[in-house]
Design an enzyme around this catalytic site. Structure first.
Site, PDB file in Angstrom:
ATOM      1  N   GLU A  17       0.799  -1.204   0.324  1.00 19.41           N
ATOM      2  CA  GLU A  17       0.070  -0.036   0.053  1.00 19.41           C
ATOM      3  C   GLU A  17       1.123   1.237   0.057  1.00 19.41           C
ATOM      4  O   GLU A  17       2.147   1.059   0.181  1.00 19.41           O
ATOM      5  CB  GLU A  17      -0.924  -0.066   1.165  1.00 19.41           C
ATOM      6  N   ARG A  97      -7.797  -0.158  12.687  1.00 19.33           N
ATOM      7  CA  ARG A  97      -6.442  -0.173  12.444  1.00 19.33           C
ATOM      8  C   ARG A  97      -6.408   1.113  11.607  1.00 19.33           C
ATOM      9  O   ARG A  97      -7.470   1.551  10.889  1.00 19.33           O
ATOM     10  CB  ARG A  97      -5.809  -1.463  11.775  1.00 19.33           C
ATOM     11  N   ASN A  99      -5.704   2.916   8.049  1.00 22.42           N
ATOM     12  CA  ASN A  99      -5.652   2.641   6.662  1.00 22.42           C
ATOM     13  C   ASN A  99      -5.646   3.638   5.760  1.00 22.42           C
ATOM     14  O   ASN A  99      -6.459   4.686   5.643  1.00 22.42           O
ATOM     15  CB  ASN A  99      -7.114   1.984   6.386  1.00 22.42           C
ATOM     16  N   GLU A 118     -14.200  -4.827   9.221  1.00 20.22           N
ATOM     17  CA  GLU A 118     -14.827  -3.889   8.055  1.00 20.22           C
ATOM     18  C   GLU A 118     -16.404  -3.651   8.298  1.00 20.22           C
ATOM     19  O   GLU A 118     -17.074  -3.556   7.553  1.00 20.22           O
ATOM     20  CB  GLU A 118     -14.578  -4.770   6.640  1.00 20.22           C
ATOM     21  N   ASN A 145     -10.223   5.276   2.574  1.00 19.41           N
ATOM     22  CA  ASN A 145      -9.045   4.934   1.392  1.00 19.41           C
ATOM     23  C   ASN A 145      -8.550   6.180   0.809  1.00 19.41           C
ATOM     24  O   ASN A 145      -8.282   6.995   1.467  1.00 19.41           O
ATOM     25  CB  ASN A 145      -9.567   3.909   0.673  1.00 19.41           C
ATOM     26  N   ASP A 193      -9.687   1.884  -4.816  1.00 25.23           N
ATOM     27  CA  ASP A 193      -8.605   1.833  -3.313  1.00 25.23           C
ATOM     28  C   ASP A 193      -8.049   3.011  -3.244  1.00 25.23           C
ATOM     29  O   ASP A 193      -8.476   4.108  -3.283  1.00 25.23           O
ATOM     30  CB  ASP A 193      -7.918   0.430  -3.440  1.00 25.23           C
TER      31      ASP A 193
END
Length: 282
Positions: A17, A97, A99, A118, A145, A193
């Site tokens: 990522e 967490r 992201n 999620e 995201n 994403d």
């Protein structure tokens, strides 16, 4: 303009990522969220480094005075040039967490979170300044995201992945308002994403389970698709001396038979011309 991809770094990241070009060092930063690793790659020399973090890391960005800012499971931390670590904003939440994150034109960090399971609405988007001031921008995201700004800074693009949309907000320097759909990814094409915005104001978005990166014009028209062999493309960013090469991170997690390049860092040379991302002012 090149249409093909190359392998910049062959790797087996579980959840690659967050590619970010650091102009001060001439290196690309990227990470493996689940592997708890921060990677650097110097395209001029091929030199690579890997640093292990103590918890899942959702984003890493350069700081204006040197060092890094990290979006971690339990909050946002600062890594000084001498490797000293300290928390800027410590906010552990069970089952949640980090992201993704992005640095706004004013040097603030917009850091996202999500639930491990999620759960809908369990994630957030928070704006942080260098003195540790944190303000929640969105409190009901699911998988916070990709985030990016138009060249003039007046628009902010944002992805909450399960919505299948890239949304756009008006941005006044500190606040966003008037959220509305920018583009919607059709069924069967994957999920949006990570994203980046180029010098022409076009939005590039990586498609999870779509094996591609798409470019949309400022008016929301699809005008380019870059197919890639790895189904789980996760994020993209321009890098290199002229910001003309598009780097794409990929993931292996959840794939019963990953492609040999899943988890690698890919690059599309000469894909376009990116915008410099500001360093975090903290």
């Amino acid at each position: 303009m090149s249409a093909g991809y190359e392998v910049a770094v062959r790797a087996e990241a579980e959840l690659g990522e967050g590619p970010t070009w650091d102009p001060a060092t001439g290196r690309l930063l990227w990470l493996d969220i689940l592997g708890m690793r921060v990677h650097t790659y110097d395209p001029a020399t091929g030199r690579r480094t890997v640093r292990t973090t103590e918890q899942h890391v959702g984003a890493v960005k350069p700081r204006a005075g040197g060092g890094l800012v990290l979006n971690l499971r339990d909050g946002v931390g600062l890594l000084d040039p001498d490797d000293t670590f300290r928390w800027l904003h410590h906010e552990p939440v069970a089952g949640r967490r980090a992201n993704e994150a992005a640095v706004a034109p004013d040097g603030s960090l917009w850091a996202g979170t999500m639930r491990y399971d999620e759960a809908p609405g369990g994630g957030t988007l928070t704006r942080l300044t260098g003195d540790g001031t944190a303000r929640t921008v969105l409190s009901d995201a699911t998988v916070s995201n990709g985030t990016g700004w138009s060249p003039d800074g007046r628009l902010m693009y944002y992805v909450d992945t399960p919505t299948r949309r890239v949304d756009v907000f008006d941005h006044d320097g500190e606040h966003v308002h008037a959220r509305r759909p920018f583009v919607e990814i059709e069924e069967g094409a994957g999920f949006p994403d990570g994203l980046t915005v180029d010098a022409e104001g076009c939005v590039w978005v990586a498609l999870w389970d779509g094996g591609a990166v798409r470019r949309y014009t400022p008016g929301g028209r699809l005008d380019r698709v870059i197919p890639l062999p790895t189904p789980r493309t996760t994020a993209c960013a321009f890098g290199g001396a002229g910001l003309t090469d598009l780097y794409v991170t990929t993931a292996r997690t959840g794939l019963p038979a990953p492609h040999p390049l899943s988890g690698s860092l890919l690059v599309v040379p000469g894909a376009g011309r990116g915008l410099p991302e500001p360093a975090f002012q903290g």
